[in-house]
Motif scaffolding. Sequence first.
Motif, PDB file in Angstrom:
ATOM      1  N   PRO A  20     -41.494   9.703 -28.711  1.00 35.03           N
ATOM      2  CA  PRO A  20     -40.622   9.545 -27.538  1.00 35.03           C
ATOM      3  C   PRO A  20     -40.460   8.071 -27.175  1.00 35.03           C
ATOM      4  CG  PRO A  20     -42.280  11.255 -27.143  1.00 35.03           C
ATOM      5  CD  PRO A  20     -42.665  10.570 -28.414  1.00 35.03           C
ATOM      6  N   GLY A  21     -39.259   7.670 -26.851  1.00 32.90           N
ATOM      7  CA  GLY A  21     -39.019   6.329 -26.354  1.00 32.90           C
ATOM      8  C   GLY A  21     -38.882   5.251 -27.404  1.00 32.90           C
ATOM      9  N   GLU A  22     -38.931   5.602 -28.681  1.00 37.55           N
ATOM     10  CA  GLU A  22     -38.762   4.569 -29.702  1.00 37.55           C
ATOM     11  C   GLU A  22     -37.428   4.740 -30.424  1.00 37.55           C
ATOM     12  OE1 GLU A  22     -41.403   4.286 -33.009  1.00 37.55           O
ATOM     13  OE2 GLU A  22     -41.419   6.434 -33.423  1.00 37.55           O
ATOM     14  N   ILE A  23     -36.932   3.626 -30.944  1.00 36.26           N
ATOM     15  CA  ILE A  23     -35.694   3.620 -31.709  1.00 36.26           C
ATOM     16  C   ILE A  23     -36.058   3.215 -33.134  1.00 36.26           C
ATOM     17  CG2 ILE A  23     -33.350   2.742 -31.914  1.00 36.26           C
ATOM     18  CD1 ILE A  23     -33.418   1.972 -28.985  1.00 36.26           C
ATOM     19  N   VAL A  24     -35.901   4.140 -34.048  1.00 33.47           N
ATOM     20  CA  VAL A  24     -36.269   3.917 -35.446  1.00 33.47           C
ATOM     21  C   VAL A  24     -34.997   3.735 -36.263  1.00 33.47           C
ATOM     22  CG1 VAL A  24     -37.432   4.864 -37.471  1.00 33.47           C
ATOM     23  CG2 VAL A  24     -38.357   5.294 -35.181  1.00 33.47           C
ATOM     24  N   GLY A  25     -34.925   2.642 -37.011  1.00 33.46           N
ATOM     25  CA  GLY A  25     -33.771   2.364 -37.845  1.00 33.46           C
ATOM     26  C   GLY A  25     -33.979   2.862 -39.268  1.00 33.46           C
ATOM     27  N   LEU A  26     -32.886   3.269 -39.909  1.00 33.16           N
ATOM     28  CA  LEU A  26     -32.902   3.667 -41.315  1.00 33.16           C
ATOM     29  C   LEU A  26     -31.964   2.740 -42.079  1.00 33.16           C
ATOM     30  CD1 LEU A  26     -32.574   7.565 -41.025  1.00 33.16           C
ATOM     31  CD2 LEU A  26     -34.653   6.166 -40.919  1.00 33.16           C
ATOM     32  N   ALA A  27     -32.473   2.151 -43.165  1.00 35.94           N
ATOM     33  CA  ALA A  27     -31.676   1.218 -43.957  1.00 35.94           C
ATOM     34  C   ALA A  27     -31.831   1.541 -45.433  1.00 35.94           C
ATOM     35  CB  ALA A  27     -32.107  -0.226 -43.679  1.00 35.94           C
ATOM     36  N   GLY A  28     -30.918   1.005 -46.223  1.00 32.69           N
ATOM     37  CA  GLY A  28     -30.963   1.182 -47.669  1.00 32.69           C
ATOM     38  C   GLY A  28     -29.582   0.986 -48.250  1.00 32.69           C
ATOM     39  N   LEU A  29     -29.528   0.772 -49.549  1.00 31.83           N
ATOM     40  CA  LEU A  29     -28.237   0.732 -50.215  1.00 31.83           C
ATOM     41  C   LEU A  29     -27.572   2.090 -50.071  1.00 31.83           C
ATOM     42  CD1 LEU A  29     -29.301  -1.147 -53.474  1.00 31.83           C
ATOM     43  CD2 LEU A  29     -28.047  -2.104 -51.522  1.00 31.83           C
ATOM     44  N   ASP A  30     -26.247   2.120 -50.018  1.00 31.95           N
ATOM     45  CA  ASP A  30     -25.534   3.370 -49.809  1.00 31.95           C
ATOM     46  C   ASP A  30     -25.899   4.386 -50.884  1.00 31.95           C
ATOM     47  OD1 ASP A  30     -23.734   4.910 -48.302  1.00 31.95           O
ATOM     48  OD2 ASP A  30     -22.119   4.527 -49.724  1.00 31.95           O
TER      49      ASP A  30
END
Length: 247
Positions: A27-37
């Motif tokens: 709760p309360g966190e913002i998790v980013g997802l990254a990677g080549l398409d």
Amino acid sequence: MVSAITLHARNLVLRPGGQPLNQTIRPGEIVGLAGLDGHGQERFLEVLAGLHTPHAGEVRLERGGQQTVITSFRRAVDNGITYLPRDRRATGIFPTQSVLDNFAISTVGKDARFGILSFRNRRKRYEGFRERLSINAPRPDAPITTLSGGNQQKVLLARALALEPDMLLLNDPTRGVDVATRHVLYDVFRGLAREGMGLVVLSSEIEEILVLCNRVLVFRDFELAAEMSGDAMTTETVIAAMFGRAA
């Protein structure tokens, strides 16, 4: 204040023979997802949303000591998980419908009073989100296609928030929107996190993840290549992980 839920990905395998991954979205966190398409970050987000079944493992939601396995999109929605799709034109908006109808289509039941649909109540609900998200629309009965791309995206976000979710899964939410709209959305996302909502944000722009997220998960070949937070989150380290190199 949203109800606190935690999302657990346990021994999740995204491709045959892939390495399992374990993650917890709090709760309360913002998790980013990254990677080549096409390297698995979108599949991971869709598995969290119940849109795809993993090759192995499970997604489990925890609320107040009670746990629920997410086995479908419907079960995810019913348990407070809302997903905002990437392609608003293909899978988001209903182009023949009005702004108001696009907003309310997922929450029609909220507008009923004694079994009778109240358009006044629907309009009131919409106006609250219009102000909060700074939606620039000529009138609520206008076709949604008359709005700019950024304002269409705000309507879709309003629709998602009208479900009163506890966890928000966002698939490239600022794609194709102008800079002003982007910063409005950033402020909204940060405000939701402060209220206790967990957010998972897939973004095609590394700088966006660095500005917005508490930590980032980098995917390569449908496996988790790296997890970073704090000072370790830089453009260089994220790009290096995307290409399978050390920073």
